[in-house]
Design a protein around this motif. Sequence first.
Motif, mmCIF file in Angstrom:
data_model
loop_
_atom_site.group_PDB
_atom_site.id
_atom_site.type_symbol
_atom_site.label_atom_id
_atom_site.label_comp_id
_atom_site.label_asym_id
_atom_site.label_seq_id
_atom_site.Cartn_x
_atom_site.Cartn_y
_atom_site.Cartn_z
ATOM 1 N N THR A 207 19.358 92.593 68.497
ATOM 2 C CA THR A 207 19.938 93.246 67.338
ATOM 3 C C THR A 207 19.374 92.597 66.083
ATOM 4 O OG1 THR A 207 21.991 93.695 68.535
ATOM 5 C CG2 THR A 207 22.072 93.817 66.124
ATOM 6 N N VAL A 208 18.685 93.389 65.276
ATOM 7 C CA VAL A 208 18.113 92.853 64.049
ATOM 8 C C VAL A 208 19.219 92.705 63.008
ATOM 9 C CG1 VAL A 208 16.462 93.242 62.190
ATOM 10 C CG2 VAL A 208 15.907 93.935 64.537
ATOM 11 N N GLN A 209 19.416 91.489 62.535
ATOM 12 C CA GLN A 209 20.434 91.219 61.534
ATOM 13 C C GLN A 209 19.757 91.074 60.173
ATOM 14 O OE1 GLN A 209 22.608 87.782 62.892
ATOM 15 N NE2 GLN A 209 23.862 88.998 64.272
ATOM 16 N N HIS A 210 19.997 92.034 59.310
ATOM 17 C CA HIS A 210 19.412 91.970 57.980
ATOM 18 C C HIS A 210 20.268 91.066 57.094
ATOM 19 C CE1 HIS A 210 16.484 95.103 58.773
ATOM 20 N NE2 HIS A 210 17.442 95.815 59.355
ATOM 21 N N TYR A 211 19.597 90.391 56.186
ATOM 22 C CA TYR A 211 20.324 89.539 55.257
ATOM 23 C C TYR A 211 21.174 90.406 54.335
ATOM 24 C CZ TYR A 211 17.168 85.802 56.695
ATOM 25 O OH TYR A 211 16.482 84.878 57.423
ATOM 26 N N THR A 212 22.428 89.967 54.129
ATOM 27 C CA THR A 212 23.342 90.719 53.288
ATOM 28 C C THR A 212 22.899 90.603 51.842
ATOM 29 O OG1 THR A 212 25.152 90.221 54.812
ATOM 30 C CG2 THR A 212 25.746 91.018 52.624
ATOM 31 N N SER A 213 22.643 91.739 51.228
ATOM 32 C CA SER A 213 22.204 91.736 49.835
ATOM 33 C C SER A 213 23.343 92.177 48.932
ATOM 34 C CB SER A 213 20.996 92.659 49.652
ATOM 35 O OG SER A 213 21.327 93.988 49.990
ATOM 36 N N MET A 214 23.220 91.810 47.665
ATOM 37 C CA MET A 214 24.236 92.155 46.675
ATOM 38 C C MET A 214 23.736 93.343 45.845
ATOM 39 S SD MET A 214 25.835 89.694 43.707
ATOM 40 C CE MET A 214 26.740 88.676 44.890
ATOM 41 N N TYR A 313 19.444 74.788 53.060
ATOM 42 C CA TYR A 313 20.382 75.345 54.038
ATOM 43 C C TYR A 313 21.801 75.510 53.506
ATOM 44 C CZ TYR A 313 16.560 74.390 57.214
ATOM 45 O OH TYR A 313 15.330 74.364 57.816
ATOM 46 N N SER A 314 22.176 74.763 52.501
ATOM 47 C CA SER A 314 23.553 74.825 52.016
ATOM 48 C C SER A 314 23.734 75.810 50.868
ATOM 49 C CB SER A 314 23.996 73.428 51.552
ATOM 50 O OG SER A 314 23.146 72.953 50.527
ATOM 51 N N LEU A 315 22.646 76.347 50.332
ATOM 52 C CA LEU A 315 22.753 77.186 49.141
ATOM 53 C C LEU A 315 23.519 78.481 49.380
ATOM 54 C CD1 LEU A 315 19.273 76.765 47.439
ATOM 55 C CD2 LEU A 315 21.470 75.862 46.689
ATOM 56 N N THR A 316 23.223 79.151 50.502
ATOM 57 C CA THR A 316 23.926 80.409 50.775
ATOM 58 C C THR A 316 25.416 80.176 50.930
ATOM 59 O OG1 THR A 316 22.053 81.601 51.743
ATOM 60 C CG2 THR A 316 24.241 82.223 52.493
ATOM 61 N N THR A 317 25.789 79.084 51.616
ATOM 62 C CA THR A 317 27.212 78.761 51.786
ATOM 63 C C THR A 317 27.877 78.539 50.436
ATOM 64 O OG1 THR A 317 26.783 77.728 53.933
ATOM 65 C CG2 THR A 317 28.841 77.153 52.831
ATOM 66 N N MET A 318 27.212 77.782 49.570
ATOM 67 C CA MET A 318 27.778 77.528 48.236
ATOM 68 C C MET A 318 27.834 78.805 47.414
ATOM 69 S SD MET A 318 26.363 73.769 47.091
ATOM 70 C CE MET A 318 24.631 74.086 47.425
ATOM 71 N N PHE A 319 26.788 79.640 47.546
ATOM 72 C CA PHE A 319 26.766 80.886 46.795
ATOM 73 C C PHE A 319 27.930 81.792 47.214
ATOM 74 C CE2 PHE A 319 25.587 85.250 46.008
ATOM 75 C CZ PHE A 319 25.102 85.203 44.711
ATOM 76 N N LYS A 320 28.141 81.901 48.512
ATOM 77 C CA LYS A 320 29.240 82.732 48.993
ATOM 78 C C LYS A 320 30.582 82.223 48.480
ATOM 79 C CE LYS A 320 27.069 84.373 53.276
ATOM 80 N NZ LYS A 320 27.137 84.378 54.753
ATOM 81 N N MET A 322 31.172 80.435 45.786
ATOM 82 C CA MET A 322 31.302 80.561 44.336
ATOM 83 C C MET A 322 31.488 82.016 43.891
ATOM 84 S SD MET A 322 28.428 77.739 43.169
ATOM 85 C CE MET A 322 28.753 77.822 41.415
ATOM 86 N N THR A 323 30.926 82.956 44.658
ATOM 87 C CA THR A 323 31.019 84.369 44.268
ATOM 88 C C THR A 323 32.100 85.137 45.012
ATOM 89 O OG1 THR A 323 29.355 85.029 45.908
ATOM 90 C CG2 THR A 323 28.567 84.426 43.694
ATOM 91 N N GLY A 324 32.592 84.571 46.106
ATOM 92 C CA GLY A 324 33.595 85.275 46.902
ATOM 93 C C GLY A 324 33.031 86.486 47.614
#
Length: 399
Positions: A207-214, A313-320, A322-324
């Motif tokens: 299953t191809v998992q695409h990155y969630t975009s905003m 590696y931690s940037l996406t976690t922090m971004f999520k 901070m932005t909810g």
Amino acid sequence: MKTRVTLKNYLTLPEGFYTVAPNLVYIVRGNTRRFVFRYMLNGKRYDKAIGSVSKVDLTQAKNTAKEFLGKLAAGESLLKTKKEKLEEEYLKDDTPLFKRFADQTLEKIKDVKCWLNEKTYTNMVKYFDTYVYPVIGNKRIDEIKRMDVLAVLQPIWITKNETAQKIRTRLENILAYAVNDGYLEFNCALWKGNLDQYLPPPSKVRTVQHYTSMPFEELQEKIGLFLPTNNRTRQIIVFTILTACRVGETSGAKWSEFDFENNIWSIPPERRKDGKPYPHRVPLSRQALEVLKSIERTSEFVFAINGEEGSKYSLTTMFKRMTGTNATMHGFRSTFRDWAAENEINDSVAEKCLMHSAGNAVVQAYQRSDLLELRRPVMQAWADAVLALQPHGQLSEPV
């Protein structure tokens, strides 16, 4: 490339296993050099010692091997004396376990394949430590069968297919060396006509998992959460978005890569995902330059933390957090591509902005320009659009 054993070189070849002729193997181990006749009988491999180089030369060994092949063809048994049986046991006892053979072979593969990214090697070692060695690490390399390979792959083929495919490919590479060294008669990690009879095709299970975009409009609203860019997290997030680059490209950025006279960032080949052997040039918008100018130079790395390269590696976690949202850093490349399409940006230019190859092989062969000057106004327009809801369209209030 396999080394050919000749009368001129067989006494000086380095340590290793060499195939001399059908069923004839030349083994160099330490100070010993010996010829061995290897053959299969009832599905089992046998080693019959022919002799050391002090007693048998290359020509004699070849003749003996032909004699043994003739006997086997005639249905005769290659009877072993007690001494020969002891010699066979000695050879078997020295056969390496799969883990030792694989560790050494992965090192060879890294050099032969010229892996530019050290993480390709370290990740593969990690995969083998986790999924392969606990299953077959303690088996002798000459005892590896198809069922052993399946025992490694079947538990993860459905749930972790991408990882399983990478492991299968490396197993095939490793066992190819085992075949060439005379340990195995057949590469039991081959896919076609072998494992494809026991495992479903990857296209059916992967299953191809695409990155969630905003969405772009949401990005225009959320970007304010990272302004002003007064710490490393905010700086690298905003800079990555404004340049539409991958986090792995920005996290390792060095000051020496920036040409502030011409406003160009040159990403070196070792950080290019596409493997091209030359730098990828990124035209810098006014806002991207503003981020860089706000950073104090305390290290060779632009986004250094305690003098070291920042972690991607931690940037996406922090971004999520901070932005909810569930958006990922990589997803902003999709946001950029959608924005480019909606604003009728030329496809080739948009793809070059993302460090993608545009068009088919013929188009790529003729289009060798990186379209830098065509990309400049695009990247400036992108930065202006992202910051359109901010006061004066800037990262901070003008002084």
